[in-house]
Write an enzyme that holds these catalytic residues in place. Structure first.
Site, PDB file in Angstrom:
ATOM      1  N   ASP A   1      46.035  38.851  46.378  1.00 65.30           N
ATOM      2  CA  ASP A   1      45.277  37.699  46.207  1.00 65.30           C
ATOM      3  C   ASP A   1      44.248  38.413  45.293  1.00 65.30           C
ATOM      4  O   ASP A   1      43.793  38.701  45.598  1.00 65.30           O
ATOM      5  CB  ASP A   1      45.025  37.960  47.740  1.00 65.30           C
ATOM      6  CG  ASP A   1      43.083  36.407  47.047  1.00 65.30           C
ATOM      7  OD1 ASP A   1      42.680  35.949  48.921  1.00 65.30           O
ATOM      8  OD2 ASP A   1      43.467  35.741  46.602  1.00 65.30           O
TER       9      ASP A   1
ATOM     10  N   ASP B   1      37.886  33.798  49.548  1.00 68.73           N
ATOM     11  CA  ASP B   1      37.621  34.423  49.018  1.00 68.73           C
ATOM     12  C   ASP B   1      37.188  35.999  49.364  1.00 68.73           C
ATOM     13  O   ASP B   1      36.344  37.056  49.067  1.00 68.73           O
ATOM     14  CB  ASP B   1      36.371  34.889  47.855  1.00 68.73           C
ATOM     15  CG  ASP B   1      37.083  33.932  46.329  1.00 68.73           C
ATOM     16  OD1 ASP B   1      36.963  32.353  46.706  1.00 68.73           O
ATOM     17  OD2 ASP B   1      37.101  34.363  44.850  1.00 68.73           O
TER      18      ASP B   1
ATOM     19  N   HIS C   1      27.634  37.970  51.019  1.00 66.56           N
ATOM     20  CA  HIS C   1      28.080  36.081  50.699  1.00 66.56           C
ATOM     21  C   HIS C   1      28.044  35.748  52.309  1.00 66.56           C
ATOM     22  O   HIS C   1      28.365  34.862  52.710  1.00 66.56           O
ATOM     23  CB  HIS C   1      29.011  35.707  50.670  1.00 66.56           C
ATOM     24  CG  HIS C   1      28.857  36.371  49.055  1.00 66.56           C
ATOM     25  ND1 HIS C   1      28.380  35.713  48.198  1.00 66.56           N
ATOM     26  CD2 HIS C   1      29.905  37.446  48.083  1.00 66.56           C
ATOM     27  CE1 HIS C   1      28.314  36.633  46.699  1.00 66.56           C
ATOM     28  NE2 HIS C   1      28.975  36.943  46.641  1.00 66.56           N
TER      29      HIS C   1
ATOM     30  N   ASP D   1      22.702  41.551  42.331  1.00 71.61           N
ATOM     31  CA  ASP D   1      23.762  41.683  42.265  1.00 71.61           C
ATOM     32  C   ASP D   1      24.050  40.263  41.953  1.00 71.61           C
ATOM     33  O   ASP D   1      23.401  39.666  41.330  1.00 71.61           O
ATOM     34  CB  ASP D   1      24.900  41.881  43.966  1.00 71.61           C
ATOM     35  CG  ASP D   1      26.104  41.240  43.529  1.00 71.61           C
ATOM     36  OD1 ASP D   1      26.999  42.291  44.001  1.00 71.61           O
ATOM     37  OD2 ASP D   1      26.092  40.045  43.411  1.00 71.61           O
TER      38      ASP D   1
ATOM     39  N   HIS E   1      26.536  38.154  42.406  1.00 72.60           N
ATOM     40  CA  HIS E   1      26.728  36.948  42.512  1.00 72.60           C
ATOM     41  C   HIS E   1      25.438  36.565  43.728  1.00 72.60           C
ATOM     42  O   HIS E   1      24.474  37.002  43.321  1.00 72.60           O
ATOM     43  CB  HIS E   1      27.922  36.892  43.035  1.00 72.60           C
ATOM     44  CG  HIS E   1      28.833  37.754  42.934  1.00 72.60           C
ATOM     45  ND1 HIS E   1      29.495  38.903  42.369  1.00 72.60           N
ATOM     46  CD2 HIS E   1      30.035  36.513  42.033  1.00 72.60           C
ATOM     47  CE1 HIS E   1      30.412  38.538  41.411  1.00 72.60           C
ATOM     48  NE2 HIS E   1      30.763  37.877  41.469  1.00 72.60           N
TER      49      HIS E   1
ATOM     50  N   ASP F   1      27.178  44.897  40.144  1.00 73.82           N
ATOM     51  CA  ASP F   1      28.820  43.714  38.824  1.00 73.82           C
ATOM     52  C   ASP F   1      27.628  42.991  38.376  1.00 73.82           C
ATOM     53  O   ASP F   1      28.547  42.359  37.394  1.00 73.82           O
ATOM     54  CB  ASP F   1      29.557  43.375  39.542  1.00 73.82           C
ATOM     55  CG  ASP F   1      28.549  42.306  41.126  1.00 73.82           C
ATOM     56  OD1 ASP F   1      29.121  42.311  42.059  1.00 73.82           O
ATOM     57  OD2 ASP F   1      27.100  42.880  40.919  1.00 73.82           O
TER      58      ASP F   1
ATOM     59  N   TYR G   1      32.587  46.397  40.308  1.00 71.52           N
ATOM     60  CA  TYR G   1      33.820  46.309  40.282  1.00 71.52           C
ATOM     61  C   TYR G   1      34.701  47.063  39.496  1.00 71.52           C
ATOM     62  O   TYR G   1      35.518  47.473  39.274  1.00 71.52           O
ATOM     63  CB  TYR G   1      34.344  45.004  40.350  1.00 71.52           C
ATOM     64  CG  TYR G   1      33.481  45.018  41.394  1.00 71.52           C
ATOM     65  CD1 TYR G   1      33.341  43.640  41.670  1.00 71.52           C
ATOM     66  CD2 TYR G   1      34.152  44.605  42.893  1.00 71.52           C
ATOM     67  CE1 TYR G   1      32.307  42.766  42.251  1.00 71.52           C
ATOM     68  CE2 TYR G   1      33.620  43.675  43.996  1.00 71.52           C
ATOM     69  CZ  TYR G   1      32.400  43.302  44.211  1.00 71.52           C
ATOM     70  OH  TYR G   1      32.323  42.783  44.382  1.00 71.52           O
TER      71      TYR G   1
HETATM   72  N1  LIG Z   1      38.012  36.753  39.092  1.00 72.29           N
HETATM   73  C1  LIG Z   1      37.735  36.489  40.920  1.00 72.29           C
HETATM   74  C2  LIG Z   1      36.423  35.404  41.790  1.00 72.29           C
HETATM   75  C3  LIG Z   1      36.499  36.396  42.983  1.00 72.29           C
HETATM   76  N2  LIG Z   1      34.996  35.321  43.356  1.00 72.29           N
HETATM   77  C4  LIG Z   1      34.748  35.710  44.618  1.00 72.29           C
HETATM   78  C5  LIG Z   1      33.715  37.344  44.382  1.00 72.29           C
HETATM   79  C6  LIG Z   1      32.467  37.709  45.411  1.00 72.29           C
HETATM   80  C7  LIG Z   1      31.450  38.556  45.127  1.00 72.29           C
HETATM   81  C8  LIG Z   1      31.224  39.735  46.240  1.00 72.29           C
HETATM   82  C9  LIG Z   1      30.099  40.042  46.016  1.00 72.29           C
HETATM   83  O1  LIG Z   1      30.263  40.915  44.007  1.00 72.29           O
HETATM   84  O2  LIG Z   1      28.833  39.311  45.488  1.00 72.29           O
HETATM   85  C10 LIG Z   1      29.659  40.919  46.953  1.00 72.29           C
HETATM   86  F1  LIG Z   1      28.075  41.618  46.927  1.00 72.29           F
HETATM   87  F2  LIG Z   1      29.585  40.526  48.150  1.00 72.29           F
HETATM   88  F3  LIG Z   1      30.890  42.117  46.988  1.00 72.29           F
HETATM   89 ZN   LIG Z   2      28.663  40.248  43.492  1.00 72.17          ZN
END
Ligand SMILES: NCCCNCCCCCC(O)(O)C(F)(F)F
Ligand SMILES: [Zn+2]
Length: 693
Positions: free
Chosen positions: A20, A92, A135, A172, A174, A294, A334
């Site tokens: 995935d 996701d 999330h 963060d 996101h 991140d 990451y």
């Molecule tokens: N290019 C890959 C697309 C990924 N899309 C989902 C990103 C999720 C981010 C998770 C996060 O980093 O916000 C948490 F803190 F929750 F781990």
């Molecule tokens: Zn994040």
């Protein structure tokens, strides 16, 4: 009091079991490299190790529905096919036979952290956890998250520890929409609690419950990569105009980053001009951090350019809130190089080590200034500190202008963005050694040396740099001696033998200050002088940039032409806490970041009227500059303030400011005019994109 570290390798024992692309970056190594970096650097040994525990059902139900919890409970017994099937209903995110166990440990770790801080076992702490949380929603897993660790921790802190105001800072990259949804209409009467229990209780208890029902409130602050909704999770409600609903209006602060490549200057200017004014006005009893890394350089998700040492400053700026009660819970991150570096920078600051100099700051970029202006304008009606914020250009113009800007600058911006994405190199964060003497003092014989401070002994003979003064028959002998000992102390600061200093002198006269003026350039090249209270004559100001002089008082100085002399005048002087803190956050901090001094001189002139908690807040914030080399000059007849001053210089958190009165209208306008006037010289004072090329 120490710093808690919560980690257990059990939380590394789940991973993606199928292909995935959206989830492959969320790997167990994220946790192992972070923890191993803390061990290798010796930081983990300096922390108080607290074991995680599993969150109970009741605790998980503080933020999730029973049907969701029951569904997740079934996952440990699912086949691979069932897990894939189960995962399809969410976005996701992936499930694994052991993820439910780890999700309970992650949430339980956050609760252990809250307990350790709220019971005073530690001052602050960090929980290194997987899966992340911000999330996940009431009835849905999302974005690698299963249970909303920080949202559960906030509810838990309110219900178990009676915390009234919780500040959640989500750095963060996101948007933690799960947290936003959970507290969107907060503050509210905790109606769920009262309704559930009312039925069984007699009239008296019902009255009691209604009586004790207090306004709970959670302020959620998040910045996030947004790109006008083009970036995941692509939500309209992640934009700056989602300010909270009903009673919760103003308690949700979203800062969208509409471009990648944001740098340290962008992050710090948002903290100084949006988060900190609101946070100080909110006056939280507890700070929870959704500590996702991140947002650091090198991260494939964020594609930002802020360096790991920025998290030392972000952490430090939050540590003077809530009496220092701060719980950081890992979210994302990451890049397996910048993640551990950022974690170490954060932990080292929680432990109280000196901060690295925030080098290389420059003007916030145009896109950041647009976001800054939009957020301040959206919140000006809710927060007195933002009331004087410039109006946002009407929405359509701003978005159209931004869109045009995007298209026109397409190729150049693309170049910037590609460059941002390409940059994979950044310097190792600098060492941050603690000086052997944390704080030294020069006190008259009759003043006892506060515990923790070390009396500074310097040779009696005159400092060579002053001998010349003696020859041409300087008048005041002992003033010279004192200055000479000051020079000696400053020299020991600049070689990091001493961290900060406290000096009591009989008369902070212009002569004394004058003596400081020609601090020989080879001794120190940029001195930030913060003068609290009136100072008679400032005949020694320089214009060559060797000294930046910021004065906060009730004196209304005529318009100064000198870029390096900044008189901030408050009608009621330094006793007006709201005006004072606004001057510190909105003017002094951005100036100090841009000036990046090698020494901070904090002068308290007699009769300034500044109250001790405000004074301690100021010292706490100033210690973030010049690697902690702050020298406080006070007059002997103010020795009653030596205790609180010493406590702050030793890095002890300032007590929370008493409920802040709202900012005086005229002062607010005057501060805004001063900021507008200075922003051409000092880019970190900009809060709008007008006039930027
Ligand atoms: N290019 C890959 C697309 C990924 N899309 C989902 C990103 C999720 C981010 C998770 C996060 O980093 O916000 C948490 F803190 F929750 F781990
Ligand atoms: Zn994040």
């Amino acid at each position: 009091m120490g710093t808690a570290l919560i980690y257990d390798e059990e939380m590394t024992k789940y991973k993606l079991l199928w292909v995935d692309p959206a989830c492959k970056i969320e790997v167990p190594e994220r946790l192992t490299v972070s923890y191993e970096a803390l061990v290798r650097s010796g930081l983990s040994d300096r922390c108080v190790s607290i074991p995680p525990r599993e969150a109970t059902d009741a605790e998980i139900l503080l933020a999730h529905s029973e049907e969701y919890l029951e569904a997740v409970k079934k996952t440990p017994y699912m086949t691979l096919e069932d897990l894939k099937e189960f995962t399809l209903q969410y976005g996701d995110v992936y499930f694994h036979p052991n993820i439910y166990h780890c999700a309970k440990l992650a949430a339980g770790s956050a609760l252990q952290l809250v307990d350790s801080v709220m019971t005073g076992k530690v001052r602050n702490g960090i929980a290194l956890v997987r899966p992340p949380g911000h999330h996940s929603m009431r009835s849905a897993a999302n974005g690698f998250c299963v249970f909303n660790n920080v949202a559960i921790a906030a509810q838990y802190a309110k219900q178990k520890h009676g915390v009234k105001r919780v500040l959640i800072v989500d750095w963060d990259i996101h948007h933690g929409q799960g947290v936003q949804y959970c507290f969107e209409d907060d503050p509210r009467f905790n109606s769920s609690y009262s309704l559930r229990t009312c039925s069984r209780l007699n009239r008296l208890n019902i009255l009691l419950i209604i009586f004790i029902l207090v306004f709970y409130s959670v302020l959620y602050y998040s910045w996030h990569r947004y790109e006008h909704q083009k970036f995941w999770p692509n939500l309209r409600e992640s934009d700056y105009d989602s300010v909270g609903k009903g009673n919760g209006a103003g308690f949700n602060v979203n800062v969208p980053w509409n471009k990648v490549g944001m740098e340290n200057s962008d992050y710090l200017s948002i903290f100084c001009h949006v988060l900190l004014p609101v946070a100080y006005e909110f006056c939280p009893d507890l700070v929870l951090v959704c500590a996702g890394f991140d947002s650091a350089i090198g991260d494939p998700e964020g594609e930002m350019c802020a360096t790991p040492d920025i998290f030392a400053h972000l952490t430090h700026l939050l540590m003077n809130l809530a009496g220092g009660k701060l719980c950081a819970v890992l979210e994302g991150g990451y890049n397996l190089t910048s993640l551990p570096q950022s974690v170490c920078q954060t932990v080292q600051t929680l432990l109280g080590d000196p901060l690295p100099q925030p080098a290389g700051l420059r003007s916030p970029c145009k896109s950041a200034l647009e976001s800054l202006q939009c957020v301040r304008s959206a919140h000006r009606r809710y927060w007195s500190f933002l009331k004087h914020a410039a109006n946002q250009p009407s929405t359509d113009i701003s978005t159209k202008r931004i869109k045009l800007a995007n298209e026109e600058e397409g190729k150049t911006e693309m170049a910037v963005e590609e460059r941002a994405a390409e940059i994979k190199e950044w310097p190792e964060p600098p060492e941050r050694p603690s000086p052997p003497v944390r704080c030294a003092s020069l006190l008259p014989e009759d003043v006892a040396c506060p515990d923790g401070l070390k009396l500074f002994s310097s040779s009696k003979d005159l400092h060579p740099l002053l001998a010349s003064k003696l020859q041409n028959g300087a008048d005041d002998q002992d003033a010279l001696i004192t200055v000479s000992r000051l020079y000696a102390m400053i020299e020991k600061m600049l070689t990091n033998e001493i961290g900060s200093g406290l000096v009591l002198i009989s008369d902070i006269s212009a002569a004394m200050m004058g003596a400081l003026q020609d601090l020989p350039s080879d001794l120190v090249d940029r001195v930030l002088v913060v003068c609290v209270g009136k100072e008679k004559d400032l005949n020694y100001l320089t214009t060559d940039g060797k000294m930046l002089f910021v004065q906060i008082s009730d004196e209304d100085k005529e318009k100064e032409k000198n870029k390096y002399f900044i008189p901030v005048s408050l009608k009621k002087g330094c006793s007006d806490t709201a005006g004072f803190i606004q001057a510190v956050l909105g003017l002094l901090l951005p100036l100090a970041y841009e000036y990046d001094p090698t020494l901070v001189l904090l002068v308290r002139t007699p009769g300034s009227g500044v109250d001790d908690s405000m004074w301690q807040q100021l010292i706490g914030l100033l210690l973030g500059f010049a690697k902690g080399h702050t020298l406080v000059l006070m007059q002997t007849n103010e020795k009653v303030h030596v205790g609180p001053t010493a406590s702050a210089l030793l890095g002890r958190p300032a007590p929370p400011l008493l409920e802040l009165q709202t900012l005086d209208q005229e002062d607010g306008e005057a501060l805004e005019r001063l900021r507008e006037r200075l922003q051409t010289d000092w880019k970190m004072l900009q809060t709008t994109s007008e006039g930027t090329e």
